[in-house]
Design a protein around this motif. Structure first.
Motif, short mmCIF file in Angstrom:
data_model
loop_
_atom_site.label_atom_id
_atom_site.label_comp_id
_atom_site.label_asym_id
_atom_site.label_seq_id
_atom_site.Cartn_x
_atom_site.Cartn_y
_atom_site.Cartn_z
N ILE A 75 1.90 -1.24 12.19
CA ILE A 75 1.28 -2.32 11.41
C ILE A 75 1.29 -3.64 12.18
O ILE A 75 0.30 -4.38 12.18
N GLU A 96 -9.86 -18.28 14.19
CA GLU A 96 -9.80 -16.91 13.69
C GLU A 96 -11.01 -16.60 12.80
O GLU A 96 -11.39 -17.41 11.96
N ILE A 111 -2.67 3.01 12.75
CA ILE A 111 -2.64 3.49 11.36
C ILE A 111 -3.70 4.57 11.12
O ILE A 111 -3.58 5.35 10.19
N THR A 154 -1.38 -10.09 2.55
CA THR A 154 -0.67 -11.35 2.82
C THR A 154 -1.53 -12.40 3.52
O THR A 154 -1.52 -13.57 3.14
N ILE A 201 -11.79 -12.30 7.02
CA ILE A 201 -12.45 -11.62 5.91
C ILE A 201 -11.50 -11.70 4.71
O ILE A 201 -10.35 -12.15 4.86
N PHE A 256 3.77 -0.85 3.07
CA PHE A 256 3.73 -2.20 3.63
C PHE A 256 2.99 -3.14 2.68
O PHE A 256 2.01 -2.74 2.02
N VAL A 257 3.47 -4.39 2.61
CA VAL A 257 2.81 -5.40 1.79
C VAL A 257 1.40 -5.62 2.37
O VAL A 257 1.25 -5.83 3.57
N ASN A 292 -6.92 -6.55 14.45
CA ASN A 292 -7.73 -7.18 13.41
C ASN A 292 -7.67 -8.70 13.41
O ASN A 292 -8.35 -9.34 12.61
N LEU A 294 -13.78 -3.13 12.66
CA LEU A 294 -13.87 -1.67 12.57
C LEU A 294 -14.01 -1.04 13.96
O LEU A 294 -13.41 0.01 14.23
N GLN A 303 -14.27 1.34 2.13
CA GLN A 303 -13.92 2.61 2.77
C GLN A 303 -12.75 3.22 1.99
O GLN A 303 -11.76 2.54 1.72
N ASP A 352 0.86 -1.17 0.00
CA ASP A 352 0.00 0.00 0.00
C ASP A 352 0.90 1.23 0.00
O ASP A 352 2.13 1.12 0.03
C1 HEM Z 1 -3.79 -6.77 7.49
C2 HEM Z 1 -3.11 -2.34 5.70
C3 HEM Z 1 -7.72 -1.21 6.66
C4 HEM Z 1 -8.44 -5.71 8.28
C5 HEM Z 1 -3.20 -5.66 6.95
C6 HEM Z 1 -1.80 -5.55 6.61
C7 HEM Z 1 -1.62 -4.31 6.10
C8 HEM Z 1 -2.89 -3.63 6.13
C9 HEM Z 1 -0.32 -3.72 5.59
C10 HEM Z 1 -0.73 -6.65 6.83
C11 HEM Z 1 -0.56 -7.61 5.70
C12 HEM Z 1 -1.78 -8.43 5.40
O1 HEM Z 1 -2.02 -9.48 6.01
O2 HEM Z 1 -2.53 -7.99 4.54
C13 HEM Z 1 -4.31 -1.66 5.79
C14 HEM Z 1 -4.49 -0.28 5.39
C15 HEM Z 1 -5.79 0.03 5.66
C16 HEM Z 1 -6.42 -1.14 6.24
C17 HEM Z 1 -3.42 0.61 4.78
C18 HEM Z 1 -6.52 1.33 5.48
C19 HEM Z 1 -5.95 2.49 5.60
C20 HEM Z 1 -8.31 -2.32 7.21
C21 HEM Z 1 -9.68 -2.40 7.65
C22 HEM Z 1 -9.88 -3.68 8.10
C23 HEM Z 1 -8.63 -4.39 7.95
C24 HEM Z 1 -10.68 -1.26 7.59
C25 HEM Z 1 -11.10 -4.34 8.66
C26 HEM Z 1 -12.20 -3.73 9.01
C27 HEM Z 1 -7.25 -6.38 8.19
C28 HEM Z 1 -7.09 -7.79 8.53
C29 HEM Z 1 -5.74 -8.10 8.32
C30 HEM Z 1 -5.12 -6.87 7.84
C31 HEM Z 1 -8.19 -8.75 9.00
C32 HEM Z 1 -5.06 -9.46 8.50
C33 HEM Z 1 -4.75 -9.74 9.92
C34 HEM Z 1 -4.02 -11.07 10.04
O3 HEM Z 1 -4.68 -12.10 9.91
O4 HEM Z 1 -2.80 -11.07 10.25
N1 HEM Z 1 -3.83 -4.47 6.65
N2 HEM Z 1 -5.48 -2.15 6.29
N3 HEM Z 1 -7.70 -3.54 7.41
N4 HEM Z 1 -6.04 -5.87 7.77
FE1 HEM Z 1 -5.75 -4.01 7.08
#
Ligand code: HEM
Length: 316
Positions: free
Chosen positions: A206, A239, A290, A155, A242, A151-152, A230, A275, A185, A147
């Motif tokens: 992160i 777990e 974040i 994953t 989504i 950050f990746v 999250n 959320l 969003q 993003d």
């Molecule tokens: C994981 C970025 C918004 C739910 C991650 C990761 C990043 C990231 C870098 C770690 C890598 C990955 O597993 O994908 C962002 C950014 C957001 C955002 C930049 C908005 C500015 C959200 C929102 C939700 C969310 C709004 C849920 C309502 C999750 C979940 C994970 C995750 C469930 C995986 C957790 C895990 O199982 O390790 N996100 N995210 N993210 N994010 Fe986000």
């Protein structure tokens, strides 16, 4: 061997479960007063229009998912309602998650932007008298699936059966089995603020390392990190997952740097708990770090009917 079953196969989902692509277009539309019949007609043509664009370049793997908002659902269709469908719930806490207008979501994905653009154009022309586009985002793949925070992103998405279990409705709502829900969003990042952090501070926000994208061990992962807030579990310790298809977008000339968040789920309550953790915070008072550098400017919840439903939508 058992004889072939005469029961009809389960309803075909829309192309929710396709991998992240290089390009995406997100259209948010509002239905004009009296536009309902026209919109229903176009919904029935979406799969044909997608074939017209997609078949010319099969390797581009063009997909189109259409979501329908809660109020729009009642305007468009008779009969039962998806059980989990309601307007996006605004959140006021440490940070604000607004709820914004949106009757229809068009989520286009392909390996090339031209394919998304062509289908967006065709759909827009067909919808023109009946619905207007209130938001349009052209998302692109950034290096290593990162993003714009660097950050990746994506994953830990579930794969295979786990992905289907996480996003496709089953027997809990038999009328809509094979359907899904999607939350979108649009976030804008404060890049100056974020870039002023050290890499270590960013990794703490992160909960993963920046270069290698490794999850931090639990004893080092801060409780206000995105990952800590999250990763949520059910009462059996499993777990609750989504499926996310976030895309970067932006305009350098106006200092706009964004992430378009897209999360598919079988049960909106799962995403809403994430959320709440992020925006309102946990019982221990931690909200998502974040969000100190990311502002949500839209928020929508849609139902994603099966492809079969969309091909032949019930009238009103
Ligand atoms: C994981 C970025 C918004 C739910 C991650 C990761 C990043 C990231 C870098 C770690 C890598 C990955 O597993 O994908 C962002 C950014 C957001 C955002 C930049 C908005 C500015 C959200 C929102 C939700 C969310 C709004 C849920 C309502 C999750 C979940 C994970 C995750 C469930 C995986 C957790 C895990 O199982 O390790 N996100 N995210 N993210 N994010 Fe986000």
């Amino acid at each position: 061997s058992s004889p072939p079953s005469s029961a009809s196969p389960p309803a075909e989902p829309q192309a929710v479960l396709t991998p992240l692509t290089e390009a995406s277009i997100f259209l948010t539309l509002v239905i004009e007063p009296g536009g309902e019949d026209g919109v229903r007609g176009v919904l029935g043509d979406v799969s044909g229009l997608r074939r017209s664009v997609g078949f010319r370049l099969p390797e581009g793997e063009l997909t189109c998912v259409v979501g329908i908002g809660s109020e729009a659902w009642d305007r468009l269709f008779d009969g039962p309602r998806p059980q989990g469908l309601h307007p996006f719930r605004e959140l006021h806490g440490a940070h604000h998650a607004p709820s914004t207008p949106g009757d229809l979501l068009v989520h286009l994905r392909a390996h090339r932007l031209d394919m998304c653009f062509e289908l967006a154009h065709l759909l827009r022309n067909r919808l023109r008298p009946h619905a207007r586009v209130v938001d349009e985002v052209h998302g692109f793949r950034f290096f290593d699936e990162r993003d714009l925070l660097g950050f990746v992103d994506g994953t830990e998405n579930p794969e295979g059966n786990a992905a289907r279990r996480a996003v496709l409705i089953g027997e809990e709502d038999p009328d809509f089995a094979g359907g899904s829900y999607v939350v979108t969003q649009k976030y804008l990042h404060d890049m100056d603020g974020w870039d002023a952090l050290s890499t270590e501070e960013q990794e703490n926000a992160i909960g993963r390392t920046k270069l290698q994208d490794l999850e931090m061990p639990d004893d080092r992962k801060p409780p206000n990190s995105h990952i800590a807030l999250n990763v949520i579990e059910d009462e059996n310790g499993d777990e609750k997952e989504i499926l996310r298809f976030n895309m970067p977008f932006g305009h350098v000339g106006t200092d706009e740097f964004g992430t378009y968040f897209v999360g598919y789920t079988r049960d909106p309550a799962v995403l809403e708990q994430m959320l709440t953790n992020m925006f309102v915070g946990t019982a221990e008072g931690h909200h998502d770090r974040i969000l100190d550098f990311s502002t949500a400017i839209t928020g929508n919840l849609y139902f994603v009917p099966t492809a079969d439903f969309l091909d032949d939508p019930p009238g009103r």
